[in-house]
Scaffold this active site. Structure first.
Site, PDB file in Angstrom:
ATOM      1  N   ASP A 118       9.927 -39.391  34.098  1.00  0.00           N
ATOM      2  CA  ASP A 118      11.282 -39.940  34.097  1.00  0.00           C
ATOM      3  C   ASP A 118      12.071 -39.268  32.969  1.00  0.00           C
ATOM      4  O   ASP A 118      11.649 -39.297  31.806  1.00  0.00           O
ATOM      5  CB  ASP A 118      11.220 -41.449  33.865  1.00  0.00           C
ATOM      6  CG  ASP A 118      12.549 -42.146  34.134  1.00  0.00           C
ATOM      7  OD1 ASP A 118      13.599 -41.514  33.892  1.00  0.00           O
ATOM      8  OD2 ASP A 118      12.539 -43.309  34.562  1.00  0.00           O
ATOM      9  N   THR A 191       2.476 -31.300  42.513  1.00  0.00           N
ATOM     10  CA  THR A 191       2.442 -32.746  42.647  1.00  0.00           C
ATOM     11  C   THR A 191       3.176 -33.140  43.933  1.00  0.00           C
ATOM     12  O   THR A 191       3.810 -32.302  44.578  1.00  0.00           O
ATOM     13  CB  THR A 191       3.130 -33.433  41.454  1.00  0.00           C
ATOM     14  OG1 THR A 191       4.545 -33.222  41.560  1.00  0.00           O
ATOM     15  CG2 THR A 191       2.639 -32.863  40.124  1.00  0.00           C
ATOM     16  N   GLU A 192       3.130 -34.438  44.265  1.00  0.00           N
ATOM     17  CA  GLU A 192       3.880 -34.911  45.436  1.00  0.00           C
ATOM     18  C   GLU A 192       5.374 -34.645  45.275  1.00  0.00           C
ATOM     19  O   GLU A 192       6.036 -34.172  46.195  1.00  0.00           O
ATOM     20  CB  GLU A 192       3.660 -36.421  45.632  1.00  0.00           C
ATOM     21  CG  GLU A 192       2.251 -36.827  46.015  1.00  0.00           C
ATOM     22  CD  GLU A 192       1.433 -37.279  44.818  1.00  0.00           C
ATOM     23  OE1 GLU A 192       0.445 -37.993  45.014  1.00  0.00           O
ATOM     24  OE2 GLU A 192       1.764 -36.888  43.680  1.00  0.00           O
ATOM     25  N   TYR A 193       5.891 -34.978  44.094  1.00  0.00           N
ATOM     26  CA  TYR A 193       7.313 -34.773  43.839  1.00  0.00           C
ATOM     27  C   TYR A 193       7.677 -33.297  43.952  1.00  0.00           C
ATOM     28  O   TYR A 193       8.697 -32.932  44.538  1.00  0.00           O
ATOM     29  CB  TYR A 193       7.685 -35.277  42.439  1.00  0.00           C
ATOM     30  CG  TYR A 193       7.798 -36.771  42.328  1.00  0.00           C
ATOM     31  CD1 TYR A 193       8.760 -37.479  43.044  1.00  0.00           C
ATOM     32  CD2 TYR A 193       6.960 -37.485  41.478  1.00  0.00           C
ATOM     33  CE1 TYR A 193       8.881 -38.853  42.926  1.00  0.00           C
ATOM     34  CE2 TYR A 193       7.064 -38.870  41.354  1.00  0.00           C
ATOM     35  CZ  TYR A 193       8.028 -39.551  42.085  1.00  0.00           C
ATOM     36  OH  TYR A 193       8.132 -40.913  41.971  1.00  0.00           O
ATOM     37  N   GLU A 194       6.859 -32.457  43.369  1.00  0.00           N
ATOM     38  CA  GLU A 194       7.156 -31.023  43.365  1.00  0.00           C
ATOM     39  C   GLU A 194       7.263 -30.481  44.780  1.00  0.00           C
ATOM     40  O   GLU A 194       8.163 -29.695  45.092  1.00  0.00           O
ATOM     41  CB  GLU A 194       6.076 -30.283  42.592  1.00  0.00           C
ATOM     42  CG  GLU A 194       6.335 -28.799  42.429  1.00  0.00           C
ATOM     43  CD  GLU A 194       5.310 -28.141  41.533  1.00  0.00           C
ATOM     44  OE1 GLU A 194       5.396 -26.914  41.353  1.00  0.00           O
ATOM     45  OE2 GLU A 194       4.412 -28.849  41.022  1.00  0.00           O
TER      46      GLU A 194
END
Length: 211
Positions: A118, A191-194
């Site tokens: 964050d 990562t998932e976000y990436e």
């Protein structure tokens, strides 16, 4: 980020101490004993659903990997991943990174990963950023003399803040890129976000810092 309530998560976590280490503070200074080897210890703070650490552990069996995440409803996905594909060189911790020096001893960690944390963009929330000097002090205390911090983010403001914060604290920087997926970096574990960001064409920023 709104967290989906998973009332069954605490029970699944409790039932799998071979994945989620109970009472991690009792392991301080003794993580090599738990893994039964002296391999390098790599720790991801804010590990989320555990995709990065599980892929890291699978790709590098000569590393001991730990993911730290404070939310049951998030880290339980990592437990599910490891129940499906067990690995000996990884553990997950349900813990808050603010207590990291109570979990790892001085010089015990070889590398920290901070992935898509964050950004806390408001000035009044600066102390919550995981690259604020108060956190860097904690990481520095428990990193080996040759230890490193690897950061990835989609937030340019956080990236520039982190460059300044790390430099002011005395860390040296290397492998600094303002567009990771147009760089020549190999062996990048997403990562998932990436993965979502890359699909949308969002730029990824990355750096490595060392003591």
């Amino acid at each position: 980020m709104r967290l989906r309530n998973k009332p069954w998560a605490p029970k699944l976590i409790e039932d799998n101490p071979q994945i989620i280490v109970p009472n991690p503070k009792e392991r301080k200074g003794k993580w090599s004993e738990l893994f039964e080897n002296d391999n390098p210890l790599h720790v991801e703070v804010g590990t989320g659903k555990g995709r990065f650490v599980t892929k890291m552990a699978a790709s590098y069996p000569d590393r001991n990997v730990i993911g730290v995440e404070k939310y049951d409803s998030v880290i339980v996905t990592g437990v599910e991943r490891l129940l499906e594909n067990p690995l000996d060189n990884i553990r997950l911790l349900k813990a808050d990174v603010t207590n990291i020096t109570e979990i790892f001893d001085s010089g015990e960690v070889d590398r920290f990963y901070i992935n898509f944390t964050d950004p806390w963009p408001k000035n009044r929330h600066e102390k919550r950023r995981l690259t604020h000097k108060s956190f860097l002090k904690k990481y520095s205390e428990i990193l080996k003399d040759t230890g490193e911090i690897h950061l990835k983010t989609d937030n340019q403001g956080l990236f520039e803040y982190s460059i300044e914060s790390l430099s002011q604290f005395g860390f040296k920087l290397k492998q600094v890129t303002f567009n990771l997926h147009e760089s020549n970096m190999e062996d990048n574990i997403m990562t998932e976000y990436e993965e979502r960001f890359v699909e949308k064409g969002i730029r990824i920023y990355r750096l490595e810092a060392y003591k």
